[in-house]
Design a protein around this motif. Sequence first.
Motif, PDB file in Angstrom:
ATOM      1  N   ARG A 175       0.833  -1.207   0.000  1.00  0.00           N
ATOM      2  CA  ARG A 175       0.000   0.000   0.000  1.00  0.00           C
ATOM      3  C   ARG A 175       0.865   1.253   0.000  1.00  0.00           C
ATOM      4  N   GLU A 176       1.924   1.226   0.770  1.00  0.00           N
ATOM      5  CA  GLU A 176       2.806   2.396   0.822  1.00  0.00           C
ATOM      6  C   GLU A 176       3.493   2.636  -0.509  1.00  0.00           C
ATOM      7  N   SER A 177       3.875   1.553  -1.189  1.00  0.00           N
ATOM      8  CA  SER A 177       4.528   1.715  -2.490  1.00  0.00           C
ATOM      9  C   SER A 177       3.579   2.305  -3.527  1.00  0.00           C
ATOM     10  N   ARG A 178       2.287   2.024  -3.378  1.00  0.00           N
ATOM     11  CA  ARG A 178       1.274   2.570  -4.306  1.00  0.00           C
ATOM     12  C   ARG A 178       0.679   3.876  -3.785  1.00  0.00           C
ATOM     13  N   GLU A 179       1.161   4.293  -2.596  1.00  0.00           N
ATOM     14  CA  GLU A 179       0.662   5.505  -1.935  1.00  0.00           C
ATOM     15  C   GLU A 179      -0.849   5.434  -1.725  1.00  0.00           C
ATOM     16  N   GLU A 180      -1.289   4.271  -1.260  1.00  0.00           N
ATOM     17  CA  GLU A 180      -2.713   4.035  -1.001  1.00  0.00           C
ATOM     18  C   GLU A 180      -2.984   4.003   0.503  1.00  0.00           C
ATOM     19  N   ASN A 181      -4.108   4.508   0.890  1.00  0.00           N
ATOM     20  CA  ASN A 181      -4.564   4.422   2.276  1.00  0.00           C
ATOM     21  C   ASN A 181      -5.607   3.325   2.385  1.00  0.00           C
ATOM     22  N   TRP A 182      -5.523   2.545   3.438  1.00  0.00           N
ATOM     23  CA  TRP A 182      -6.497   1.475   3.637  1.00  0.00           C
ATOM     24  C   TRP A 182      -7.824   2.082   4.087  1.00  0.00           C
ATOM     25  N   VAL A 183      -8.921   1.565   3.534  1.00  0.00           N
ATOM     26  CA  VAL A 183     -10.255   2.063   3.865  1.00  0.00           C
ATOM     27  C   VAL A 183     -11.112   0.894   4.370  1.00  0.00           C
ATOM     28  N   PRO A 184     -11.762   1.031   5.534  1.00  0.00           N
ATOM     29  CA  PRO A 184     -12.634  -0.038   6.031  1.00  0.00           C
ATOM     30  C   PRO A 184     -13.753  -0.351   5.043  1.00  0.00           C
ATOM     31  N   LYS A 185     -14.199  -1.603   5.031  1.00  0.00           N
ATOM     32  CA  LYS A 185     -15.259  -2.022   4.107  1.00  0.00           C
ATOM     33  C   LYS A 185     -16.659  -1.812   4.671  1.00  0.00           C
ATOM     34  N   HIS A 186     -16.787  -1.851   5.996  1.00  0.00           N
ATOM     35  CA  HIS A 186     -18.115  -1.878   6.598  1.00  0.00           C
ATOM     36  C   HIS A 186     -18.438  -0.671   7.469  1.00  0.00           C
ATOM     37  N   PHE A 187     -17.462   0.196   7.692  1.00  0.00           N
ATOM     38  CA  PHE A 187     -17.663   1.355   8.563  1.00  0.00           C
ATOM     39  C   PHE A 187     -17.009   2.596   7.966  1.00  0.00           C
ATOM     40  N   THR A 188     -17.592   3.729   8.286  1.00  0.00           N
ATOM     41  CA  THR A 188     -16.967   5.014   8.011  1.00  0.00           C
ATOM     42  C   THR A 188     -16.348   5.497   9.310  1.00  0.00           C
ATOM     43  N   VAL A 189     -15.074   5.813   9.271  1.00  0.00           N
ATOM     44  CA  VAL A 189     -14.333   6.165  10.487  1.00  0.00           C
ATOM     45  C   VAL A 189     -13.993   7.649  10.479  1.00  0.00           C
ATOM     46  N   SER A 190     -14.191   8.293  11.617  1.00  0.00           N
ATOM     47  CA  SER A 190     -13.850   9.709  11.758  1.00  0.00           C
ATOM     48  C   SER A 190     -13.304   9.947  13.152  1.00  0.00           C
ATOM     49  N   HIS A 191     -12.729  11.128  13.346  1.00  0.00           N
ATOM     50  CA  HIS A 191     -12.200  11.508  14.651  1.00  0.00           C
ATOM     51  C   HIS A 191     -13.110  12.563  15.264  1.00  0.00           C
ATOM     52  N   SER A 192     -13.431  12.369  16.542  1.00  0.00           N
ATOM     53  CA  SER A 192     -14.299  13.320  17.227  1.00  0.00           C
ATOM     54  C   SER A 192     -13.505  14.550  17.639  1.00  0.00           C
ATOM     55  N   LYS A 193     -14.204  15.594  18.038  1.00  0.00           N
ATOM     56  CA  LYS A 193     -13.560  16.829  18.467  1.00  0.00           C
ATOM     57  C   LYS A 193     -12.706  16.604  19.701  1.00  0.00           C
ATOM     58  N   GLU A 194     -13.078  15.592  20.506  1.00  0.00           N
ATOM     59  CA  GLU A 194     -12.327  15.324  21.733  1.00  0.00           C
ATOM     60  C   GLU A 194     -11.076  14.487  21.465  1.00  0.00           C
ATOM     61  N   GLY A 195     -10.837  14.150  20.196  1.00  0.00           N
ATOM     62  CA  GLY A 195      -9.658  13.364  19.861  1.00  0.00           C
ATOM     63  C   GLY A 195      -9.899  11.871  19.819  1.00  0.00           C
ATOM     64  N   GLY A 196     -11.139  11.437  20.028  1.00  0.00           N
ATOM     65  CA  GLY A 196     -11.457  10.020  19.994  1.00  0.00           C
ATOM     66  C   GLY A 196     -11.819   9.544  18.596  1.00  0.00           C
ATOM     67  N   TRP A 197     -12.256   8.305  18.513  1.00  0.00           N
ATOM     68  CA  TRP A 197     -12.639   7.694  17.244  1.00  0.00           C
ATOM     69  C   TRP A 197     -14.145   7.480  17.216  1.00  0.00           C
ATOM     70  N   GLU A 198     -14.736   7.664  16.050  1.00  0.00           N
ATOM     71  CA  GLU A 198     -16.153   7.390  15.848  1.00  0.00           C
ATOM     72  C   GLU A 198     -16.308   6.515  14.617  1.00  0.00           C
ATOM     73  N   CYS A 199     -17.118   5.471  14.739  1.00  0.00           N
ATOM     74  CA  CYS A 199     -17.319   4.509  13.658  1.00  0.00           C
ATOM     75  C   CYS A 199     -18.800   4.427  13.315  1.00  0.00           C
ATOM     76  N   SER A 200     -19.124   4.689  12.066  1.00  0.00           N
ATOM     77  CA  SER A 200     -20.518   4.643  11.614  1.00  0.00           C
ATOM     78  C   SER A 200     -20.678   3.519  10.594  1.00  0.00           C
ATOM     79  N   PRO A 201     -21.628   2.610  10.805  1.00  0.00           N
ATOM     80  CA  PRO A 201     -21.809   1.508   9.849  1.00  0.00           C
ATOM     81  C   PRO A 201     -22.293   2.009   8.497  1.00  0.00           C
ATOM     82  N   ILE A 202     -21.823   1.380   7.444  1.00  0.00           N
ATOM     83  CA  ILE A 202     -22.221   1.766   6.084  1.00  0.00           C
ATOM     84  C   ILE A 202     -23.609   1.227   5.762  1.00  0.00           C
ATOM     85  N   GLN A 203     -23.923   0.006   6.214  1.00  0.00           N
ATOM     86  CA  GLN A 203     -25.221  -0.603   5.958  1.00  0.00           C
ATOM     87  C   GLN A 203     -26.196  -0.292   7.092  1.00  0.00           C
ATOM     88  N   ASN A 204     -27.468  -0.185   6.755  1.00  0.00           N
ATOM     89  CA  ASN A 204     -28.491   0.049   7.771  1.00  0.00           C
ATOM     90  C   ASN A 204     -28.730  -1.190   8.631  1.00  0.00           C
TER      91      ASN A 204
END
Length: 383
Positions: free
Chosen positions: A343-372
């Motif tokens: 991945r580094e040689s292709r300059e690619e970032n890994w992306v989760p398949k089932h969740f959208t990941v973000s960082h909260s304002k407090e510096g933590g992690w938040e995970c939102s499922p892609i499927q309902n």
Amino acid sequence: MVTEGKEEMRLVLTKPLTIDGESNTDYAAPNPLQLVLSLFKNVMPGSDLTRLQLPPLFNVPKSHLQCFGESVYCVASDIISRCNSGESPLDRFIAVVTWSISTVRPVIFGVAPYNPILGETHHVSRGNLNVLLEQVSHHPPVSALHATDEGENVEMIWCHHPTPKFYGTSVEAEVHGKRLLKLQNHGETYVMNSPKLLIRFLPFPWADWVGNVRIQCQESGLEAELCYRNTSFLGRRGNQRSIQGKVFESYSLKTLYEIDGQWDRTVRMKNKNNGKVTVIYNAKEVISGLRAPIVKDTREIWASESALVWSDVSRGILSKNWEKAKEAKKAVEEKQRELQRERESREENWVPKHFTVSHSKEGGWECSPIQNWVPEAPIIVPL
């Protein structure tokens, strides 16, 4: 152990731990003192242990993802349906408190599950409850859980970010991240955190859950505070695995119920208005006699499934063939390093398949499922 399918699709699925932190299979390390001495020798006090690689001798034959999932789908009684069927907001809130307590499971001193690899998944169904977990980050380790029950119209979303640190005579693992339980029929969302894991080496070895858990429901205006303690002293068995807390109104801070007991035995609730005491949780009824999941359809198993990723390592551990387990674990880890280099040689970032990941304002992690809704899994828990 359950092994099914073709030779290349041999999964290893074991029973969850019992109330006493034991299983039909002996997972205990032959000499836990070796682990203690290794930490003293190789790790400085205050160090983050998330990158520490344990030899298979100190592993139980399952991943952290499987352990997180088991706390949801391995139950002897359907507590989730009780959360949904409560007639009043207070009835439902008390049921959610009970469910939260049921997700705390015993641990064994001296051994630990595997650290999940990036993109590892665990997908299991129990009745109408479908549970999916994914390792959405490796450094730091972050695990996401999504579980849905279409019959009860219930949804769970968890984001787990453990940060274990070594303090010379103990290891403390704080579990960051929120747990959400949504009762869609009632328009209620319950937000809660997790207790932390404390492992002590001196003056005697033990490991257990401690700390404070807060449960909130904005829609009903109800809250609960729970405090997990282990009060044994110098190896004497005292009031171990105790839990105390209260249920109160958010706006007035009026205490409605007091909670006390032991989370591995029974937990009682006292009505502050009339003094009536009732048992709201009996661990033997909920986490005793639990059965291992089984494979329903090997053709639907993903290559990222925990029970498949670690199958060779687990078989080595269960047969006590430590050299085989060591080589198998090394192969899993080296494959992940190779994928990372690609991945580094292709300059690619890994992306989760089932969740959208973000960082909260407090510096933590938040995970939102892609499927309902989580689809039915090829691995099931016998009812």
